[in-house]
Design an enzyme around this catalytic site. Structure first.
Site, PDB file in Angstrom:
ATOM      1  N   LYS A 546       0.872  -1.179   0.000  1.00  0.00           N
ATOM      2  CA  LYS A 546       0.000   0.000   0.000  1.00  0.00           C
ATOM      3  C   LYS A 546       0.907   1.228   0.000  1.00  0.00           C
ATOM      4  O   LYS A 546       2.120   1.094   0.188  1.00  0.00           O
ATOM      5  CB  LYS A 546      -0.908   0.024   1.225  1.00  0.00           C
ATOM      6  CG  LYS A 546      -0.180  -0.255   2.553  1.00  0.00           C
ATOM      7  CD  LYS A 546      -1.137  -0.432   3.705  1.00  0.00           C
ATOM      8  CE  LYS A 546      -1.755  -1.803   3.786  1.00  0.00           C
ATOM      9  NZ  LYS A 546      -3.166  -1.861   3.426  1.00  0.00           N
ATOM     10  N   ARG A 547       0.334   2.411  -0.204  1.00  0.00           N
ATOM     11  CA  ARG A 547       1.156   3.611  -0.131  1.00  0.00           C
ATOM     12  C   ARG A 547       1.801   3.722   1.246  1.00  0.00           C
ATOM     13  O   ARG A 547       1.254   3.244   2.245  1.00  0.00           O
ATOM     14  CB  ARG A 547       0.288   4.846  -0.388  1.00  0.00           C
ATOM     15  CG  ARG A 547      -0.043   5.038  -1.834  1.00  0.00           C
ATOM     16  CD  ARG A 547       1.187   5.287  -2.668  1.00  0.00           C
ATOM     17  NE  ARG A 547       1.748   6.588  -2.382  1.00  0.00           N
ATOM     18  CZ  ARG A 547       1.846   7.566  -3.271  1.00  0.00           C
ATOM     19  NH1 ARG A 547       1.430   7.406  -4.502  1.00  0.00           N
ATOM     20  NH2 ARG A 547       2.385   8.729  -2.930  1.00  0.00           N
ATOM     21  N   LYS A 552      -1.006   4.124   7.987  1.00  0.00           N
ATOM     22  CA  LYS A 552      -1.039   2.715   7.546  1.00  0.00           C
ATOM     23  C   LYS A 552      -0.040   1.867   8.349  1.00  0.00           C
ATOM     24  O   LYS A 552      -0.058   0.653   8.314  1.00  0.00           O
ATOM     25  CB  LYS A 552      -0.760   2.617   6.051  1.00  0.00           C
ATOM     26  CG  LYS A 552      -1.841   3.290   5.195  1.00  0.00           C
ATOM     27  CD  LYS A 552      -1.533   3.171   3.713  1.00  0.00           C
ATOM     28  CE  LYS A 552      -2.443   4.010   2.834  1.00  0.00           C
ATOM     29  NZ  LYS A 552      -3.740   3.367   2.563  1.00  0.00           N
ATOM     30  N   THR A 654      -8.622  -1.684  -0.003  1.00  0.00           N
ATOM     31  CA  THR A 654      -9.105  -2.642  -1.009  1.00  0.00           C
ATOM     32  C   THR A 654      -8.068  -3.747  -1.224  1.00  0.00           C
ATOM     33  O   THR A 654      -8.414  -4.850  -1.632  1.00  0.00           O
ATOM     34  CB  THR A 654      -9.406  -1.943  -2.358  1.00  0.00           C
ATOM     35  OG1 THR A 654      -8.317  -1.053  -2.645  1.00  0.00           O
ATOM     36  CG2 THR A 654     -10.697  -1.163  -2.306  1.00  0.00           C
ATOM     37  N   LYS A 658      -8.276  -7.988  -1.885  1.00  0.00           N
ATOM     38  CA  LYS A 658      -7.549  -8.734  -2.930  1.00  0.00           C
ATOM     39  C   LYS A 658      -6.732  -9.863  -2.320  1.00  0.00           C
ATOM     40  O   LYS A 658      -6.710 -10.990  -2.819  1.00  0.00           O
ATOM     41  CB  LYS A 658      -6.605  -7.791  -3.697  1.00  0.00           C
ATOM     42  CG  LYS A 658      -7.317  -6.736  -4.499  1.00  0.00           C
ATOM     43  CD  LYS A 658      -6.393  -5.607  -4.950  1.00  0.00           C
ATOM     44  CE  LYS A 658      -7.223  -4.400  -5.353  1.00  0.00           C
ATOM     45  NZ  LYS A 658      -6.436  -3.167  -5.484  1.00  0.00           N
TER      46      LYS A 658
HETATM   47  O1  H53 Z   1      -9.391   5.460  -1.158  1.00  0.00           O
HETATM   48  C1  H53 Z   1      -9.659   4.074  -1.147  1.00  0.00           C
HETATM   49  C2  H53 Z   1      -9.861   3.568   0.256  1.00  0.00           C
HETATM   50  C3  H53 Z   1      -8.699   3.965   1.142  1.00  0.00           C
HETATM   51  C4  H53 Z   1      -8.434   5.464   1.023  1.00  0.00           C
HETATM   52  C5  H53 Z   1      -8.225   5.837  -0.434  1.00  0.00           C
HETATM   53  C6  H53 Z   1      -7.940   7.282  -0.727  1.00  0.00           C
HETATM   54  C7  H53 Z   1      -6.943   7.614  -1.645  1.00  0.00           C
HETATM   55  O2  H53 Z   1      -6.223   6.663  -2.239  1.00  0.00           O
HETATM   56  C8  H53 Z   1      -6.701   8.963  -1.954  1.00  0.00           C
HETATM   57  C9  H53 Z   1      -7.445   9.950  -1.393  1.00  0.00           C
HETATM   58  C10 H53 Z   1      -8.444   9.620  -0.493  1.00  0.00           C
HETATM   59  O3  H53 Z   1      -9.194  10.585   0.041  1.00  0.00           O
HETATM   60  C11 H53 Z   1      -8.689   8.293  -0.150  1.00  0.00           C
HETATM   61  O4  H53 Z   1      -7.310   5.793   1.767  1.00  0.00           O
HETATM   62  O5  H53 Z   1      -8.982   3.614   2.467  1.00  0.00           O
HETATM   63  O6  H53 Z   1      -9.988   2.170   0.219  1.00  0.00           O
HETATM   64  C12 H53 Z   1     -10.859   3.836  -2.023  1.00  0.00           C
HETATM   65  O7  H53 Z   1     -12.023   4.248  -1.399  1.00  0.00           O
END
Ligand code: H53
Length: 811
Positions: A546-547, A552, A654, A658
């Site tokens: 993940k990023r 996180k 997500t 997966k």
């Molecule tokens: O969106 C995902 C979530 C996740 C959340 C992400 C996200 C971004 O990647 C970028 C901006 C933002 O406001 C939220 O961090 O938890 O699964 C899709 O909903």
């Protein structure tokens, strides 16, 4: 259905006539020729889909997103067209292996993380379910940067995704749109005493669309992702050229092109940069005009039909400016009154909130608005006035505090426009992306809006496409599932639950775990090739992808790894199954601490991986350049999925879905969609640890003191103090101290230390479970079997029922 011989002929044709290549076995040319051959089939379907959808009375959704993480398209399109096997044979006849060929294509990395990948999964599901839909975004010249490591530190390089061409795109200059910017507003006094506002912009850009076909799985539909490229309105200044000013003759071009040049590499963090603001307006303005133009070609100027046929979904606040642009067009170009325009807006727009993090909730300064979009600011002020006077003050008379809290403009200090407030005021529905997240949106983020607009705030739990994230990326497991499940599980993912009763079946367990081992061997090869580290496929593959972000908590995983290493040095006979910890993560280039965490993990990895004393019981690998195509290799090989965010911070996640779908067992907090995953698989098949949302709130309310954990937990203290020494960075003490500082002096904002012991205990339980082979195989099978809820087709059907009210459009 296209046959082997037809595909082979089409590849040869494109190789010879489109690409002018002789049969010289150049893999890039073959990849391109194969893609072009498949695209011929795709384009035919695209045209028939468009003819079907472009009819009066067909309601469609327009998905506006600044990000799309599409990954590679060849293998996905082949699977969705159900011609993968035939293409495999055709390519083999020509001397190539299709898997290798698919690897040639660049990832379309036009996004940062979860939000962008979600948009891509949603497009897949919309086309699969035959819903009329168009995705709108930016045709970035450079997608997300490429990451490499130099002496453990992240290096960023530009992503040249179109370097070898991009065979799937169709450029449509005939549908270009003009985008005005800057300038001032003139107020003209009319004879009847009213005034008319006229925007006199000083700059104009041109948006040229590129269409990427989105192929549904076993469906009639190929929808379109339309990405706007920014160009100068005037191609060339002959005047300057004739005067000998050759360099500046292109000047305007170059400026205009910067608008779609590069994706901002921040995930969930807004930096308030003018260029990003212009990017947002640029793609929204193009998209709104395109939506109106499409509607008018079908219906003429019929605004009642427009509301019936058009849904616009805003993916986060990034495209909020589309609301004001729509208002402006209606008022300034179609003579709507402000109230009528606002009423139409409220029928058309809906908004998805993806985060509660304050640093990710966009606010643009009023002065920037005034300079770049003066007319939009004027419209916004009127909206705000109406909203405060006719809605807020009616519900809460004489309550200035609530007025200030809900206002679309933040006062005190620099005045700012609260984009999320505008979204909530304008949208007819606002959704969060997992049950807990939507609950917190109502309770903590927008409680007054929830009271003001009962029923507007709702939930749609995220999902993932099982086509890319199981069928295509894990062919061996897919084949096994085909044997045991009668239904087409890639469409009807709930059907996998029929495996539940076989979870203890010895034959299935063996087949399932054999496939896992095969996938782990393939990943071990990849690890060796890209990092030089040799890992044992029999070890537990424990993956966090993940990023990189403090919330996180990759650093929680890191601290635990250092602790395990320390325990092994103290007792090399420690009873523990060998473990390989594998990371994949990009850090935003300006996010210092995130980069320090990457560095620390890499330095510890160097030491651990080369320490003979611990007898290969522990390995640590940070795979460079994490991206969709790398995820496709990592996910099928995971035994353990790390989902360890501070409760209340990860909206959904997500990757968690997966990994579980591919038979990984989650170790995670009660956060985001983890909660719903736990509900589906049951408490025995997941390792939950850590403070809950309520407990996190209570700890913070009491005044959290990370030092108390440092002082009272001997392992935490030893590990953190170790980071100050030069053990991992010989000759350079304190090189890894940034992590320790952030946790102690920095106040540990994400409660890493508060959750440490519980995390460590959960890992201990996990290790014991893994050593019981039957128990683990059962858990892994049940994770795959019980992920039906997280099919993005289900998410899309929820959006359709709760928000869009569209219907499938089939042959
Ligand atoms: O969106 C995902 C979530 C996740 C959340 C992400 C996200 C971004 O990647 C970028 C901006 C933002 O406001 C939220 O961090 O938890 O699964 C899709 O909903």
């Amino acid at each position: 259905m296209a046959k082997r011989s037809t595909i082979k002929k089409a590849i040869e044709h494109h190789l010879q006539f489109t690409l002018a290549h002789s049969n010289d076995k150049n893999p890039e040319a073959f990849w391109k020729a194969t893609s072009l051959a498949i695209n011929d089939i795709v384009v035919e379907k695209l045209t028939t889909t468009r003819d079907r959808q472009n009819q009066p009375g067909v309601r469609s959704v327009n998905y506006l997103s600044l990000e799309y993480l599409m990954g590679r398209l060849l293998s996905n399109n082949l699977h969705n067209l159900a011609i993968y096997e035939e293409a495999e044979k055709a390519v083999k006849d020509l001397g190539f292996d299709l898997t290798d060929l698919c690897e040639q294509g660049a990832d379309l990395a036009l996004g940062n993380g979860g939000l962008g990948r979600l948009a891509a999964c949603f497009l897949d599901s919309l086309a699969t379910l035959d819903y009329p839909a168009t995705g709108y975004g930016i045709h970035y010249q450079h997608g997300l940067f490429k990451q490499s490591f130099k002496d453990g530190r992240q290096i960023e390089e530009p992503d040249l995704w179109r370097e070898f061409g991009s065979p799937w795109e169709i450029c449509r200059p005939e549908s270009a749109q003009l985008v005005p910017l800057y300038g001032h507003v003139e107020h003209i006094n009319n004879a009847d005493g009213s005034t008319t506002s006229k925007w006199q912009p000083s700059v104009q850009l041109k948006g040229v669309p590129w269409d990427i076909p989105i192929v549904g799985y076993n469906s009639d539909t190929v929808n379109v992702l339309r990405l706007w490229e920014s160009r100068s309105d005037q191609a060339f200044d002959w005047d300057l050229f004739n005067r000998g000013d050759f360099l500046n003759a292109h000047g305007k071009n170059i400026q205009a092109e910067t608008v779609s040049k590069v994706l901002y590499p921040n995930d969930e963090h807004e930096a308030g940069k003018e260029l990003r603001f212009i990017q947002q307006y640029f793609f929204c303005a193009c998209s709104i005009k395109d939506i109106i133009a499409r509607h008018q070609t079908i219906n003429g100027v019929d605004w009642a039909a427009f509301a019936k046929d058009t849904a616009i979904q805003l993916n986060d606040t990034h495209p909020t400016i589309a609301i004001l642009e729509f208002m402006r067009v209606l008022m300034d170009e179609y003579q709507f009154t402000h109230l009528d325009a606002w009423a139409l807006c409220r029928e058309v727009f809906a908004y998805t909130n993806h985060t509660l993090l304050p640093e990710a909730l966009e606010k643009w300064s009023v002065s920037l608005f005034e300079r770049v979009l003066p007319r939009h600011l004027e419209i916004l002020y009127t909206i705000n006035e109406d909203f405060l006077n006719n809605e807020v003050s009616v519900k809460w008379p004489d309550d200035n505090q609530i007025r200030a809290k809900l206002s679309l403009i933040e006062e005190g200090g620099e005045k700012k426009v609260r984009m999320a407030h505008l979204c909530v005021a304008a949208a007819h529905k606002v959704n969060g992306v997992a049950e807990i997240h939507s609950k917190l949106v109502k309770q903590d983020l927008f409680p007054e809006f929830d009271a003001l607009y009962p029923g507007k705030l709702t939930n749609v739990t995220n999902g993932i496409t099982p086509r890319r994230w199981l069928k295509a990326c894990n062919p061996k497991l897919s084949a096994l599932l085909n044997k045991h499940v009668k239904e087409d599980w890639a469409k009807d993912l709930d059907s996998l639950s029929s495996l539940e009763k076989l979870a203890d079946d010895a034959k299935l367990q063996k087949a399932f775990m054999d496939i896992k081992l095969e996938n782990k061997k393939a990943l071990a090869d990849e690890i060796l090739a890209s990092t030089g580290v040799k890992v044992n496929p029999e070890a537990i593959f424990d993956i966090q992808i993940k990023r990189l972000h403090e919330y996180k908590r990759q650093h929680l995983n890191f601290l635990h790894i250092v602790a395990l290493y320390r325990r092994l040095l103290e007792n090399p006979e420690l009873e523990m199954h060998p473990r390989v910890f594998i990371f994949g993560a990009k850090a935003a280039p300006g996010y210092r601490l995130a980069k320090e965490i990457i560095y620390a993990i890499n330095k510890v990895a160097d030491k651990v991986n080369n320490d003979a004393r611990i007898k290969d019981k522990l390995k640590v690998v940070f795979l460079p350049n994490y991206r969709v195509s790398l995820a496709e290799k990592m996910i099928p090989a995971a035994d353990v999925s790390e989902q360890i965010s501070t409760a209340g911070k990860e909206a959904s996640g997500t990757g968690n879905m997966k990994l579980a779908l591919n038979g990984a067992v989650t170790i995670g907090t009660l956060d985001g969609a983890n909660i719903e995953i736990a509900e589906e698989v049951g408490d025995d098949n997941i390792f939950i640890f850590g403070n809950t949302v309520e407990q996190v709130k209570a700890i913070k309310a009491e005044g959290y003191n990370p030092y108390s954990y440092y002082e009272q937990n001997a392992e935490i203290k030893a590990v953190l103090d170790w980071l100050d020494t030069d053990y991992f960075t010989p000759g350079k003490p304190y090189e890894l101290s940034a992590v320790k500082h952030s946790l102690l002096d920095g106040g540990d904002p994400y409660l890493v230390l508060a959750d440490y012991q519980s995390y460590s205990d959960a890992h201990q339980a996990l290790d014991e479970a893994y050593r019981d082979e039957k128990r683990w195989a059962r858990m892994a099978i049940l994770n795959t079997a019980l992920m039906g809820k997280f099919n993005s087709d289900r998410s899309i059907n929820d959006y359709v029922d709760r928000i869009w009210q569209i219907k499938p459009c089939t042959k």
